[in-house]
Structure formats: C-alpha cells, structure tokens
Design a protein around this motif. Structure first.
Motif, mmCIF file in Angstrom:
data_model
loop_
_atom_site.group_PDB
_atom_site.id
_atom_site.type_symbol
_atom_site.label_atom_id
_atom_site.label_comp_id
_atom_site.label_asym_id
_atom_site.label_seq_id
_atom_site.Cartn_x
_atom_site.Cartn_y
_atom_site.Cartn_z
ATOM 1 N N SER A 272 0.829 -1.211 0.000
ATOM 2 C CA SER A 272 0.000 0.000 0.000
ATOM 3 C C SER A 272 0.861 1.257 0.000
ATOM 4 O O SER A 272 0.589 2.218 -0.734
ATOM 5 C CB SER A 272 -0.929 -0.003 1.221
ATOM 6 N N SER A 275 2.514 1.578 -3.403
ATOM 7 C CA SER A 275 1.541 1.999 -4.412
ATOM 8 C C SER A 275 1.264 3.494 -4.326
ATOM 9 O O SER A 275 1.200 4.200 -5.345
ATOM 10 C CB SER A 275 0.235 1.216 -4.251
ATOM 11 N N GLN A 279 2.284 6.133 -7.225
ATOM 12 C CA GLN A 279 1.197 6.897 -7.850
ATOM 13 C C GLN A 279 1.478 8.400 -7.784
ATOM 14 O O GLN A 279 1.236 9.125 -8.754
ATOM 15 C CB GLN A 279 -0.124 6.557 -7.154
ATOM 16 N N ILE A 290 -1.853 0.332 -10.514
ATOM 17 C CA ILE A 290 -0.874 -0.476 -9.790
ATOM 18 C C ILE A 290 -1.586 -1.701 -9.219
ATOM 19 O O ILE A 290 -2.678 -1.603 -8.664
ATOM 20 C CB ILE A 290 -0.213 0.354 -8.674
ATOM 21 N N ARG A 292 -1.686 -5.218 -6.802
ATOM 22 C CA ARG A 292 -1.145 -5.897 -5.621
ATOM 23 C C ARG A 292 -1.561 -7.366 -5.647
ATOM 24 O O ARG A 292 -2.737 -7.682 -5.826
ATOM 25 C CB ARG A 292 -1.652 -5.251 -4.331
#
Length: 325
Positions: A272, A275, A279, A290, A292
C-alpha cells in the motif's frame, strides 16, 4: 566461493562478525548449545564461549529490553526472536525504546548497534502462529531499519551490513528458504548496501516488485509471462525501511506498470505504501492501475495454506490483467 544454504550463510555472517569484533554477542531462546530452533547459531557458543553466545529466558520483551541496554552501553548485540510471530510481546520495547532512544536523548544515547534477527513467513505448514509476515508493522517506525534477504549471498552480505550499521536493524529471514535456497557465497567478509533495491532482471512492459521468498515467485510468473511476449522487470526491494523509491520509480517510468507481491495480508500491507508513493511520483507514466498480489485478509490458515499464498499462478494472471488493461 562456497555453496551454502541460507542458514549456513547466516551462520557464516555471525562467525565473521564475532571474529571481527569481540563486542558482538548473540543471544535468544535456545541459541546456545542447541543452535536455535533452525540451527542458525550452531557452534557459536563452542567457538566464542558462553559469554558471547547464550540462551535467554522465554520472554521476548526481556530479550529486547536486555539488548537495548547492552547496545546503549557499547556492546553489539544480535538478538534472536525465535519466530516473527513471537515478536509482538517485544513490540513496546522495539517501538518505544529501540527506535526512539537516540531521538529522545538528543543524540546523546543510542541503541544503534542492535540487530534483531527473526524468521518470518509461511510455506512450512506452520499454521497461524508460525507463519506470519509482520514487516509492515515495523515499517511504520522512524528510527530503525528493516531488511529482508532473498538468498544465501544476500543474507550474509546484508546481515553483516546490518550488524555494523549505526542504526538498529530488524533482520527478517524467510524461513521457507532456510534450507531450500542454495547458492555460491564468499567465505570472506563482505557487505551489501542497506536501503538499496536490486534490479534482478531488466524488462520493458511491467515492473514486478517483491522481497524475500516472494522473489522466486515473481521470477516464475515472469518466466510464464515471457512466453506470452511480456517483458518483465524484476526488482528485489531488500530493505523495507528505508525503501528505495528512486529505483522503483525509475523502473515504473520505463515500463509504465507496477505489480507488487508480498505474503502478508493485503490490507495495510507494505504494498500500500509503495503503491501510494509510486502513484504520486509516476502518475503520468502509468499505463494501468498499480496491482497488488498479496496474502488474504485472514489469519494464516493451516489447511488452506496453498490457497492463501500469493503464488506464481496468481501473479501470472495479475500480470496479464495489468498489461491488457
């Protein structure tokens, strides 16, 4: 160079560090004559004596509290927490003492010479109390480093660098690789940089990012994707704190896509943080969201361990979705 598995490489690093610096000492539950539950500290007590390699009581909070005291008085402790799952009783000591000692004293005192070793992760049918991946909890703590090796060569070089670093380091060892991962390791002393990711394989269409045992997983997925004409760049993060955002973002700007794989549950996992940062820095370069590929948001299951794992098949399917977005 000698062929070693990860356990042998860790043992070699500890012997190297203890030989080089008589202030280095190793302790934890059953690490003395027994060599620890995985035998990572085998023969250290016989080689260096009971004053430098010894057992502690079964109290994780006590182990780290004791280690903090030793480090603050000039020793170089390497404290073992038997399983990553057992580290939570020591959480208060690590968060409020180890990581903050230097800051709260205005630089007069420090626990910077402390290294905490612990095996983590699943894949050994250990169930919910011997399989967790708690790295994201510690990534939230300013004042320390979190390091995770992927193979024996990395394990020795990163552990020696961790022991000698001026900051406290949590060194997390992927236990399913202990005997499964074998490679060429120098017998002599060497270090690898902390906080620096490694581009394991260059590619053009998507960046695959992982650490520890999951590097092998994304390598398998990348090999499958290559047959579909998808060129994958593979990055081993190696250090969770601090993490090498520059290397990751440079790769994403080249490929336009990012997939992050980790074994810990998805919600609040370190993917997280990665990401969000990517971003912010690479928004105009991204060709797709993105992605995960993580563990499930459940306690780590015993009977359904294979279903829980973010394996190469899940990763391969995610690669295709990301590229074909």
């Amino acid at each position: 160079m000698t062929k070693m598995n990860m356990l042998q490489a860790i043992n070699s690093a500890l012997i190297t560090a203890m030989t080089d610096d008589e202030k280095v000492m190793v302790f934890g539950e059953d690490v003395g004559h027994f060599g620890g539950v995985f035998r990572a500290t085998s023969n250290l007590q016989q080689k260096f004596g009971k004053a430098r390699c010894f057992n502690t009581p079964l109290t994780e909070q006590g182990i780290i509290g004791f280690a903090n005291g030793l480090a603050s008085h000039g020793s170089v402790p390497v404290a073992e927490i038997q399983f990553g799952d057992y580290i939570f009783p020591a959480f208060d000591q690590i968060v409020n003492e180890t990581a903050k000692f230097r800051y709260r004293s205005g630089g007069q005192f420090t626990c910077g010479t402390l290294t905490i070793r612990t095996p983590y992760g699943g894949g050994i049918a250990g169930g919910l109390y011997h399989s967790q991946s708690p790295e994201a909890f510690f990534a939230h703590i300013p004042g320390m480093k979190v390091v995770i090796p992927r193979n024996p060569y990395q394990a020795k070089g990163l552990l020696l660098a961790s022991i000698r670093d001026d900051n406290p380091v949590l060194f997390m060892e992927p236990k399913r690789l202990y005997r499964a991962s074998v490679g060429e390791v120098p017998e002599e002393d060497y270090e690898l940089p902390l906080g620096k990711a490694e581009v394991v394989k260059e590619g053009d269409h998507i960046t695959l990012l992982a650490w520890g045992a999951q590097i092998e997983v994304i390598e398998k997925a990348a090999a499958m994707a290559e047959k579909d004409g998808i060129s994958c760049e593979i990055i081993d993060l190696r250090s969770i704190l601090p993490w090498d955002a520059e290397t990751v973002c440079a790769s994403v700007k080249k490929t336009g896509r990012l997939l992050v794989n980790h074994e810990a549950p998805q919600t609040g996992g370190f993917a997280s943080e990665i990401s969000a940062t990517v971003q912010e820095r690479c928004f105009l370069y991204l060709e797709s969201p993105i992605t995960r590929v993580c563990g499930l948001d459940t306690p780590y299951p015993l009977a359904h361990e294979k279903e829980y794992m973010p394996d190469h098949l899940k990763t391969y399917e995610a690669i295709k979705r990301c590229v074909n977005f």
